[in-house]
Design a protein around this motif. Structure first.
Motif, PDB file in Angstrom:
ATOM      1  N   LYS A   1       3.509  -5.906  -8.984  1.00 13.65           N
ATOM      2  CA  LYS A   1       2.286  -6.600  -8.571  1.00 13.65           C
ATOM      3  C   LYS A   1       2.277  -6.820  -7.057  1.00 13.65           C
ATOM      4  O   LYS A   1       3.313  -6.774  -6.394  1.00 13.65           O
ATOM      5  CB  LYS A   1       2.201  -7.961  -9.254  1.00 13.65           C
ATOM      6  N   ALA A   2       1.089  -7.042  -6.543  1.00 11.58           N
ATOM      7  CA  ALA A   2       0.952  -7.406  -5.126  1.00 11.58           C
ATOM      8  C   ALA A   2       0.896  -8.920  -5.005  1.00 11.58           C
ATOM      9  O   ALA A   2       0.226  -9.604  -5.783  1.00 11.58           O
ATOM     10  CB  ALA A   2      -0.301  -6.780  -4.545  1.00 11.58           C
ATOM     11  N   ARG A   3       1.635  -9.422  -4.048  1.00 13.18           N
ATOM     12  CA  ARG A   3       1.559 -10.833  -3.669  1.00 13.18           C
ATOM     13  C   ARG A   3       1.195 -10.889  -2.187  1.00 13.18           C
ATOM     14  O   ARG A   3       1.559 -10.004  -1.418  1.00 13.18           O
ATOM     15  CB  ARG A   3       2.883 -11.563  -3.941  1.00 13.18           C
ATOM     16  N   TYR A   4       0.480 -11.925  -1.801  1.00 12.89           N
ATOM     17  CA  TYR A   4      -0.149 -11.934  -0.486  1.00 12.89           C
ATOM     18  C   TYR A   4       0.362 -13.106   0.337  1.00 12.89           C
ATOM     19  O   TYR A   4       0.330 -14.255  -0.094  1.00 12.89           O
ATOM     20  CB  TYR A   4      -1.668 -12.008  -0.636  1.00 12.89           C
ATOM     21  N   GLN A   5       0.854 -12.759   1.551  1.00 18.34           N
ATOM     22  CA  GLN A   5       1.325 -13.806   2.469  1.00 18.34           C
ATOM     23  C   GLN A   5       0.365 -13.885   3.659  1.00 18.34           C
ATOM     24  O   GLN A   5       0.117 -12.878   4.331  1.00 18.34           O
ATOM     25  CB  GLN A   5       2.740 -13.505   2.955  1.00 18.34           C
ATOM     26  N   PRO A   6      -0.159 -15.058   3.920  1.00 16.27           N
ATOM     27  CA  PRO A   6      -1.129 -15.200   5.015  1.00 16.27           C
ATOM     28  C   PRO A   6      -0.509 -14.942   6.390  1.00 16.27           C
ATOM     29  O   PRO A   6       0.686 -15.180   6.615  1.00 16.27           O
ATOM     30  CB  PRO A   6      -1.600 -16.661   4.895  1.00 16.27           C
TER      31      PRO A   6
ATOM     32  N   THR B   1       2.438   2.854  -3.007  1.00 15.83           N
ATOM     33  CA  THR B   1       1.379   2.517  -2.048  1.00 15.83           C
ATOM     34  C   THR B   1       0.023   2.500  -2.743  1.00 15.83           C
ATOM     35  O   THR B   1      -0.799   1.600  -2.519  1.00 15.83           O
ATOM     36  CB  THR B   1       1.376   3.532  -0.897  1.00 15.83           C
ATOM     37  N   ARG B   2      -0.236   3.495  -3.578  1.00 16.56           N
ATOM     38  CA  ARG B   2      -1.507   3.532  -4.312  1.00 16.56           C
ATOM     39  C   ARG B   2      -1.650   2.292  -5.185  1.00 16.56           C
ATOM     40  O   ARG B   2      -2.743   1.700  -5.269  1.00 16.56           O
ATOM     41  CB  ARG B   2      -1.549   4.790  -5.189  1.00 16.56           C
ATOM     42  N   ALA B   3      -0.556   1.875  -5.826  1.00 14.97           N
ATOM     43  CA  ALA B   3      -0.607   0.683  -6.681  1.00 14.97           C
ATOM     44  C   ALA B   3      -0.946  -0.556  -5.855  1.00 14.97           C
ATOM     45  O   ALA B   3      -1.725  -1.418  -6.306  1.00 14.97           O
ATOM     46  CB  ALA B   3       0.715   0.504  -7.407  1.00 14.97           C
ATOM     47  N   MET B   4      -0.382  -0.669  -4.655  1.00 13.01           N
ATOM     48  CA  MET B   4      -0.686  -1.828  -3.814  1.00 13.01           C
ATOM     49  C   MET B   4      -2.153  -1.819  -3.375  1.00 13.01           C
ATOM     50  O   MET B   4      -2.815  -2.865  -3.346  1.00 13.01           O
ATOM     51  CB  MET B   4       0.239  -1.821  -2.576  1.00 13.01           C
TER      52      MET B   4
END
Length: 532
Positions: A284-289, A334-337
């Motif tokens: 999964k992608a997780r996002y850091q500001p 990369t495509r998954a992200m």
């Protein structure tokens, strides 16, 4: 804890591999040995039954001869023991195959026989062991008789005569190597009498445990034979046969181990595990500001790959990302992200043109047009502008990618160098590329606020990057000391655990809304720059 350790190449390793090999070979040997025992037991039972059937057939023939003879011997009147009568019986005996001597009997008393002649003192016989042939024939199973004291035999008797079964025939009944003993009974099978061994009048005891038994009955003659085979009846080569099958089983276990190894080489390599994880959506992608150091406002996010259910050796992002690159799965990752960003933040980013999203790409991703296609299909197609998309390429991947970087820049994407400082590039070399920014490695950022020479290097890198017009991101800000030192460096952007940890897409949107609410309600504060 995994039952089997598999190294990065998919090979079984460690003590668990040795235990698996030993277990498979042992199981194979035991299984093959068990099968060999079962086969041998089946063979013994089959041979025992066959030998018992042969003996029953021979005994039936002897009874048939006796019945035929008895029908020709006078049954009424006084016993005829004359020389003429005995001579007639001897001639009858000469043509028989199974009987040895014929006697004339009245009331179980023997008056004469073809061998003994007329008996001066007639001999009275005991009660028979069994009565067979539907109550017509009395059978003395295995008795010593005057004719052959050293070779006991079977005696058949009716009301007016009896006959001795040839001892050679009786001994031959049990002569098979698949018979340790032979016992006879009537159809009720209540008592069994031995046809071999020690002569006697008592029935044999119960069969001992582990002894093989085969029972064959003749409905016509009204008797049953029981063949007995104990451990002494085993084939001399049985142990050798078992050992041979055990060795074959162990070899089969080794083959199974090698098959498992081949399967692991094909399916248990890190690349294959990553491929399956990507297919199942486990990564999964997780996002850091990312924040602007001066205004304190959030200006973007970085999409970070996370694999919560990864095997222990691949759980760290650095490990499985490196494994994906080494195994040719970098493009898939990369495509998954990119797809995760579209699903989690697509419509949200499309209406926030001031926010950017950074996506890590490898040198492999720059080959061909797969990266551009993914960006266009997933992000540009839903309204995200190329200028909102930051493509981060590690410094080590810069060699030989001038043209792909140029092509991406011409299409409006922003290209940053990730982990700057860990490779061998100079800022002057970076100036030759069409780049928009650098992200200074946390290895250097962690030294900020200390007397470490690395802290001085950070200041020099920031100054030179500013002179080249490159955006600067400091990653890994985790303490107030580091933040204060970073603030003094000038115009920079930063991200780190001090401000926010990586989070899911919905949590990020709530986080951004909270920041905007604070910024609107408290003009003059510094937002994240002031301690978010």
């Amino acid at each position: 804890m995994r039952l089997i350790d598999v190294d990065q190449t998919g090979r079984l390793r460690g003590a668990s591999a040795l235990i698996l090999l030993a277990a498979l070979m042992t199981a194979g040997a035991l299984a093959a040995g068990f099968w060999a025992d079962r086969q041998r037991l089946h063979e013994l039972k089959s041979n025992l039954r066959g030998a018992t059937e042969v003996a029953a057939e021979r005994l039936s023939r002897a009874l048939g001869e006796f019945r035929s003879l008895a029908a020709r011997v006078p049954t009424a009147g006084a016993p005829d023991c004359s020389a003429e009568a005995l001579e007639r019986l001897r001639r009858e005996l000469f043509g028989l195959d199974y009987l040895r001597d014929i006697g004339i009997v009245r009331d179980r008393t023997l008056h004469c026989s073809t061998t003994l002649g007329e008996i001066a003192d007639p001999v009275r016989s005991s009660l028979p062991d069994l009565i067979i042939d539907h109550g017509r024939i009395e059978l003395y199973a295995y008795r010593s008789v005057r004719l052959s004291l050293s070779r006991p035999t079977t005696v058949l008797q009716v009301r007016h005569m009896n006959a001795l079964v040839d001892p050679v025939v009786v001994e031959g009944l049990s002569a098979s190597p698949w018979l340790d003993g032979l016992q006879v009974s009537d159809r009720a099978r209540a008592d069994w009498y031995a046809l071999y061994g020690q002569p006697g009048t008592e029935p044999v005891g119960p069969v001992s445990p582990g002894t093989l038994v085969a029972e064959v009955c003749s409905e016509q003659d009204g008797f049953c034979l029981r063949g007995v085979l104990g451990s002494s009846g085993a084939s001399p080569s049985a142990s050798g046969t078992w050992l041979g099958f055990a060795v074959l089983g162990a070899v089969a276990g080794l083959a199974a181990y090698l098959l498992i190894q081949l399967i692991c080489l094909k399916y248990c390599t890190p690349a294959m595990r990553i491929r399956r994880a990507l297919a199942s959506g486990a990564i999964k992608a997780r996002y850091q500001p990312v924040f602007d150091a001066r205004s304190g406002r959030m200006i973007g996010v970085e999409a970070l790959a996370r694999w919560p259910s990864a095997p222990s050796g691949l759980r760290a992002p650095d490990h499985f990302v490196a494994a994906a690159e080494a195994g040719g799965e970098s493009s898939g990752l990369t495509r998954a992200m990119i797809e995760n960003v579209a699903a989690d933040l697509g419509s949200w980013l499309a209406v926030r043109s001031h926010l950017s999203v950074a996506i890590n790409v490898a040198a492999q991703d720059l080959e061909g047009g797969a990266l551009e296609s993914a960006l266009e299909d997933c992000l540009l197609a839903i309204g995200i502008e190329p200028g909102q998309i930051v493509l981060e390429i590690t410094e080590r991947s810069l060699l030989g990618v001038h043209r792909p970087i140029q092509r991406l820049a011409e299409r409006g994407y922003l290209v940053h160098v990730d982990d700057f400082g860990e490779g061998y590039s100079s800022l002057a070399y970076l100036h030759e590329l069409t780049l928009h920014g650098v992200k200074i490695s946390r290895t250097f950022v962690s030294s900020l606020g200390t007397d470490s020479p690395k802290a001085t290097l950070v200041a020099s890198m920031v100054q030179m990057a500013n002179q080249l017009g490159l955006d600067i991101v400091l990653e890994g800000i985790e303490t107030e000391r580091q933040r204060e030192a970073a603030r003094a460096l000038g115009t920079v952007r930063w991200q780190g655990f001090l401000f926010a940890r990586p989070m899911a897409g919905d949590a990020l949107q709530a986080f951004e809304a909270a920041l905007e609410g604070e910024a609107d309600g408290e003009q003059g504060t510094n937002g994240a720059g002031g301690g978010t």
